[in-house]
Design an enzyme around this catalytic site. Sequence first.
Site, mmCIF file in Angstrom:
data_model
loop_
_atom_site.group_PDB
_atom_site.id
_atom_site.type_symbol
_atom_site.label_atom_id
_atom_site.label_comp_id
_atom_site.label_asym_id
_atom_site.label_seq_id
_atom_site.Cartn_x
_atom_site.Cartn_y
_atom_site.Cartn_z
ATOM 1 N NE ARG A 1 54.365 90.117 27.236
ATOM 2 C CZ ARG A 1 55.606 90.007 26.713
ATOM 3 N NH1 ARG A 1 56.495 89.224 27.273
ATOM 4 N NH2 ARG A 1 55.932 90.673 25.619
ATOM 5 C CG PHE A 2 55.921 96.929 29.273
ATOM 6 C CD1 PHE A 2 56.052 97.467 30.551
ATOM 7 C CD2 PHE A 2 57.040 96.378 28.664
ATOM 8 C CE1 PHE A 2 57.283 97.459 31.202
ATOM 9 C CE2 PHE A 2 58.272 96.369 29.310
ATOM 10 C CZ PHE A 2 58.398 96.904 30.583
ATOM 11 C CB THR A 3 49.202 94.220 29.030
ATOM 12 O OG1 THR A 3 49.034 94.426 30.439
ATOM 13 C CG2 THR A 3 49.987 92.945 28.791
ATOM 14 C CB VAL A 4 46.581 98.270 26.336
ATOM 15 C CG1 VAL A 4 47.586 99.380 26.210
ATOM 16 C CG2 VAL A 4 46.606 97.374 25.099
ATOM 17 C CD GLU B 1 42.451 90.704 34.109
ATOM 18 O OE1 GLU B 1 43.611 90.424 33.760
ATOM 19 O OE2 GLU B 1 41.452 90.339 33.466
ATOM 20 C CB SER B 2 40.148 93.805 30.310
ATOM 21 O OG SER B 2 40.187 92.400 30.149
ATOM 22 C CB CYS C 1 44.117 95.141 22.801
ATOM 23 S SG CYS C 1 44.052 94.175 24.319
ATOM 24 C CD1 TRP D 1 50.677 97.475 24.106
ATOM 25 C CD2 TRP D 1 49.927 97.788 22.020
ATOM 26 N NE1 TRP D 1 49.816 96.454 23.801
ATOM 27 C CE2 TRP D 1 49.342 96.622 22.535
ATOM 28 C CE3 TRP D 1 49.594 98.188 20.713
ATOM 29 C CZ2 TRP D 1 48.450 95.848 21.802
ATOM 30 C CZ3 TRP D 1 48.704 97.420 19.982
ATOM 31 C CH2 TRP D 1 48.146 96.262 20.524
HETATM 32 N N1 GSH Z 1 44.639 89.889 31.254
HETATM 33 C C1 GSH Z 1 44.861 91.138 30.591
HETATM 34 C C2 GSH Z 1 45.512 90.898 29.241
HETATM 35 C C3 GSH Z 1 45.892 92.152 28.494
HETATM 36 C C4 GSH Z 1 46.799 91.840 27.292
HETATM 37 O O1 GSH Z 1 47.432 90.782 27.226
HETATM 38 N N2 GSH Z 1 46.879 92.774 26.346
HETATM 39 C C5 GSH Z 1 47.746 92.576 25.192
HETATM 40 C C6 GSH Z 1 47.151 93.150 23.938
HETATM 41 S S1 GSH Z 1 45.815 92.247 23.269
HETATM 42 C C7 GSH Z 1 49.047 93.332 25.365
HETATM 43 O O2 GSH Z 1 49.029 94.508 25.687
HETATM 44 N N3 GSH Z 1 50.174 92.655 25.141
HETATM 45 C C8 GSH Z 1 51.472 93.259 25.166
HETATM 46 C C9 GSH Z 1 52.542 92.283 25.578
HETATM 47 O O3 GSH Z 1 52.217 91.191 26.054
HETATM 48 O O4 GSH Z 1 53.701 92.652 25.417
HETATM 49 C C10 GSH Z 1 43.525 91.843 30.459
HETATM 50 O O5 GSH Z 1 42.503 91.165 30.241
HETATM 51 O O6 GSH Z 1 43.457 93.070 30.611
#
Ligand code: GSH
Length: 321
Positions: A124-127, A142-143, A55, A88
């Site tokens: 969304r379940f983001t990293v 939020e990165s 990511c 993930w």
């Molecule tokens: N705005 C967030 C975006 C994070 C993001 O979208 N991460 C993606 C991976 S590149 C993710 O985990 N996506 C999982 C999903 O949307 O289900 C940041 O900058 O931290």
Amino acid sequence: MSTKDVSHLSDIGKMPSSSDGSFNRKPSTFRNFIEKGGKFEPEKGRYHLYVSYACPWATRALIMRKLKDLEDFIDVSVVSPRMGSDGWPFATADAFPDADADPLFGAQHIKDLYLRVNPEYDGRFTVPILWDKHTGAIVNNESSEIIRMFNSAFNDLLPGDAAARDFYPGPLRAQIDEVNGWVYDTVNNGVYRSGFATSQAAYETAVRALFDSLDRLEGMLKGKEYIVGDQLTEADIRLFVTIIRFDPVYVGHFKCNIRTIRDGYPELHRWVRKLYWTVPAFKDTCNFAHIKMHYYWSHPMINPHRIVPVGPIPDILPLDQ
Ligand SMILES: N[C@@H](CCC(=O)N[C@@H](CS)C(=O)NCC(=O)O)C(=O)O
């Protein structure tokens, strides 16, 4: 672990597209800051960072953590790159070289952490996730904000040289913010807007804006080492994570193929190789196996057979070529 069906949130294949076929990224939801006197105090060993090497957003945080010598302050867990219907996975759910188990709760997926904090979570379940071990809370996901915290929040606890390293220096802030604004829209997010578009018009709008911005960045780098001013800043970190993935992934998978970086952008190519080969924080946080596997495997609506292309070889050219 929750047994509720959240696949409409965890499965990227079920992500709704807008009526005009354009991809719209949702804002992140956990937006707290680590600060002295606040709810989240700067402390050694208190925070944990969950990332994926694939990511770009998470990798920003890994780069800043290393540039600021925060490795002993904030430990890290890396998920497996194959993001499936549960989102993930940790290595216990899907083993992959250099992927970890969750050391805090033995979670099987990143979604388990979000639902642990808020069973009603509907984002969304983001990293990346910056996790607070003391209160069991997500500080921030939020990165762009996580890297700001890493840049300055721990300075009082760091040795002088690390504390003095400032990647968002006062005199350059206005310029950094200005560049970040259009680079985010058209480049960092632009590759996703191109690749996730579901109409020809939305794709073409995104891909043309992306290449206009690459042309502009190419011009800005003529005779210069860094994007803003004469020093490494946040603007370089935020752009690097997209450019390093460009030829191996975005050109093919996201159809960003007007030109490649290696053949079409000599200045950007020099800049990205210099950072990668000469600054360990960039090379050591870059894992091309995770990057390629993630994108080509995780979006079956774009690549239904999940075949990972062999090239380009090498992933990145040496500095002297
Ligand atoms: N705005 C967030 C975006 C994070 C993001 O979208 N991460 C993606 C991976 S590149 C993710 O985990 N996506 C999982 C999903 O949307 O289900 C940041 O900058 O931290």
